[in-house]
Scaffold this active site. Structure first.
Site, PDB file in Angstrom:
ATOM      1  N   GLU A  46       1.004  -1.216  -0.015  1.00 28.78           N
ATOM      2  CA  GLU A  46      -0.331  -0.371   0.443  1.00 28.78           C
ATOM      3  C   GLU A  46       1.002   1.134   0.356  1.00 28.78           C
ATOM      4  O   GLU A  46       0.744   2.472  -0.678  1.00 28.78           O
ATOM      5  CB  GLU A  46      -1.067  -0.216   1.293  1.00 28.78           C
ATOM      6  CG  GLU A  46      -2.296  -0.890   1.331  1.00 28.78           C
ATOM      7  CD  GLU A  46      -1.174  -2.856   1.647  1.00 28.78           C
ATOM      8  OE1 GLU A  46      -2.125  -2.393   2.290  1.00 28.78           O
ATOM      9  OE2 GLU A  46      -0.538  -3.050   2.470  1.00 28.78           O
ATOM     10  N   CYS A  69      -2.461  -3.298   7.428  1.00 23.99           N
ATOM     11  CA  CYS A  69      -1.756  -3.585   8.635  1.00 23.99           C
ATOM     12  C   CYS A  69      -2.376  -2.169   9.506  1.00 23.99           C
ATOM     13  O   CYS A  69      -2.499  -1.276   9.227  1.00 23.99           O
ATOM     14  CB  CYS A  69      -0.384  -3.742   8.458  1.00 23.99           C
ATOM     15  SG  CYS A  69       0.276  -2.035   7.678  1.00 23.99           S
ATOM     16  N   SER A 163      19.673 -40.744 -14.224  1.00 20.24           N
ATOM     17  CA  SER A 163      18.592 -39.528 -14.408  1.00 20.24           C
ATOM     18  C   SER A 163      18.504 -38.385 -15.238  1.00 20.24           C
ATOM     19  O   SER A 163      18.298 -37.511 -15.669  1.00 20.24           O
ATOM     20  CB  SER A 163      18.575 -38.399 -12.920  1.00 20.24           C
ATOM     21  OG  SER A 163      19.344 -38.753 -12.155  1.00 20.24           O
ATOM     22  N   THR A 191      20.582 -38.145  -3.386  1.00 17.87           N
ATOM     23  CA  THR A 191      20.540 -37.990  -4.038  1.00 17.87           C
ATOM     24  C   THR A 191      22.014 -37.433  -3.776  1.00 17.87           C
ATOM     25  O   THR A 191      22.205 -36.375  -5.236  1.00 17.87           O
ATOM     26  CB  THR A 191      19.753 -36.139  -3.972  1.00 17.87           C
ATOM     27  OG1 THR A 191      18.658 -37.271  -4.567  1.00 17.87           O
ATOM     28  CG2 THR A 191      19.070 -35.862  -5.466  1.00 17.87           C
ATOM     29  N   LEU A 199      21.537 -27.204  -7.027  1.00 14.12           N
ATOM     30  CA  LEU A 199      20.011 -26.740  -6.158  1.00 14.12           C
ATOM     31  C   LEU A 199      20.549 -25.348  -6.830  1.00 14.12           C
ATOM     32  O   LEU A 199      19.388 -24.530  -6.060  1.00 14.12           O
ATOM     33  CB  LEU A 199      20.034 -27.165  -5.156  1.00 14.12           C
ATOM     34  CG  LEU A 199      20.207 -28.700  -4.937  1.00 14.12           C
ATOM     35  CD1 LEU A 199      19.948 -28.612  -3.461  1.00 14.12           C
ATOM     36  CD2 LEU A 199      19.012 -29.853  -5.891  1.00 14.12           C
ATOM     37  N   ARG A 202      19.317 -21.204 -13.157  1.00 18.80           N
ATOM     38  CA  ARG A 202      19.810 -21.088 -14.010  1.00 18.80           C
ATOM     39  C   ARG A 202      18.727 -20.432 -14.712  1.00 18.80           C
ATOM     40  O   ARG A 202      18.567 -21.352 -15.654  1.00 18.80           O
ATOM     41  CB  ARG A 202      20.754 -22.433 -14.120  1.00 18.80           C
ATOM     42  CG  ARG A 202      21.528 -22.953 -13.117  1.00 18.80           C
ATOM     43  CD  ARG A 202      22.188 -24.225 -13.714  1.00 18.80           C
ATOM     44  NE  ARG A 202      21.638 -25.208 -14.213  1.00 18.80           N
ATOM     45  CZ  ARG A 202      21.764 -26.423 -12.429  1.00 18.80           C
ATOM     46  NH1 ARG A 202      22.120 -25.917 -11.545  1.00 18.80           N
ATOM     47  NH2 ARG A 202      20.916 -26.960 -13.726  1.00 18.80           N
TER      48      ARG A 202
END
Length: 314
Positions: A46, A69, A163, A191, A199, A202
């Site tokens: 706001e 708020c 994989s 993993t 992780l 990209r």
């Protein structure tokens, strides 16, 4: 309100620990101000919208995805007071603020100042857009998304663990966008050992949005990672993306800690590969039904993405 809710996505997840709120100010049929919660939670939506609208806000209509708020803060002004001072005529609010410091008081004060307030427009959609913050506020835990990338026959890898890659470029790009929308990302020890995943994100312009890395393990985690012993132990983030593997996925499903499921499926058959999900302790097939509802489905190149949400227990 639909446009305001879409705009609120820009603040996710950078607005944490505050909700990713958005605000549009409309005068004479055109938008004269817009804003969304900025990184770290300030300025509020706001405040940004009013700064953009300036004098045009007087007599205008305000569309806010969360109740403004009503409590003072050393970090910034109270949005209810700002709206009253700006002389707006009407405020349309998607949903109330469950924060006990506001929780309806913003609406009460706006009405007391002679401002028309309309509640509940787009409530469910607005809450879904703020799902991570809402989960923390209501359940004191992160909102968890489980990502699975599988073949048509439900495999995430060949039998030897290979994989890369099950899905194509577009599906992987979408998965990186999901990473950018989460504060944390988690994999299991298997993993980490097999794939050494980075992780990161990209995607051009979003590489700085890499989520915090969690490892599901009873041991230690590498430098830059946070070890957690169970799904219930994840803390410090409002949103978590679980990426792998089958053991970690099963742990979160079995603990009933998955709120959203991303199922990417490539048009391939593997046969004899590694399953996407380990044992979740299901004792009766009837227990598997009625747990998930499909909320989105789309093609990403030749791959299909289906998005499911956990059916509420009531």
């Amino acid at each position: 309100m639909t446009a305001a809710i879409a705009l609120s996505e820009r603040g996710r997840p950078a607005s944490a620990p505050n909700p990713n709120v958005a605000c549009l100010i409309v005068a004479d049929g055109r938008v004269v101000g817009r804003g969304w919660t900025q990184p770290g939670g300030r300025p509020h939506a706001e405040a940004m919208a009013l700064a953009a609208a300036r004098g045009a806000a007087r007599g205008a209509s305000v569309y806010a995805t969360l109740e403004p708020c009503a409590h003072p803060s050393v970090r910034g002004p109270c949005c209810t007071d700002l709206l009253i001072a700006a002389g707006v005529a009407r405020v349309v609010v998607a949903t109330h603020d469950p924060d006990p410091r506001t929780d309806g008081q913003g609406i009460v004060r706006l009405r007391a100042a002679g401002i028309e307030v309309i509640e509940g427009i787009g409530r469910d959609t607005a809450r879904a857009a703020m799902a991570p913050w809402w989960s923390r506020a209501q359940r004191a835990r992160p909102f968890v998304t489980l990502k699975l990338a599988t073949s048509l026959d439900g495999c995430i890898a060949l039998g030897d663990g290979t994989s890369r890659w099950i899905t194509g470029d577009r599906a992987r790009a979408h998965a990186h966008l999901e990473r950018a929308r989460h504060e944390g990302i988690l994999v299991g020890r298997g993993t980490l050992t097999a794939d050494a995943p980075r992780l990161d994100v990209r995607l051009p312009g979003l590489d700085a949005r890499a989520p915090r890395k969690f490892l599901l393990t009873h041991g230690a985690a590498p430098v830059g990672w946070t070890a957690v012993a169970s799904p219930e132990a994840v803390d410090g983030v409002d949103s978590l993306l679980v990426e792998g593997g089958a053991g970690a996925a099963a742990a979160f499903v079995a603990a009933d800690r998955v709120d959203r499921l991303l199922l990417y499926r490539a048009p391939i058959l593997i046969g004899g590969g590694r399953a996407a999900l380990g044992d979740i302790g299901l004792g009766d097939l009837a227990q598997a039904h009625g747990r998930w509802r499909l909320v989105d489905s789309r093609l990403l190149g030749s791959d299909r993405l289906d998005v499911y949400e956990r059916v509420s227990k009531g």
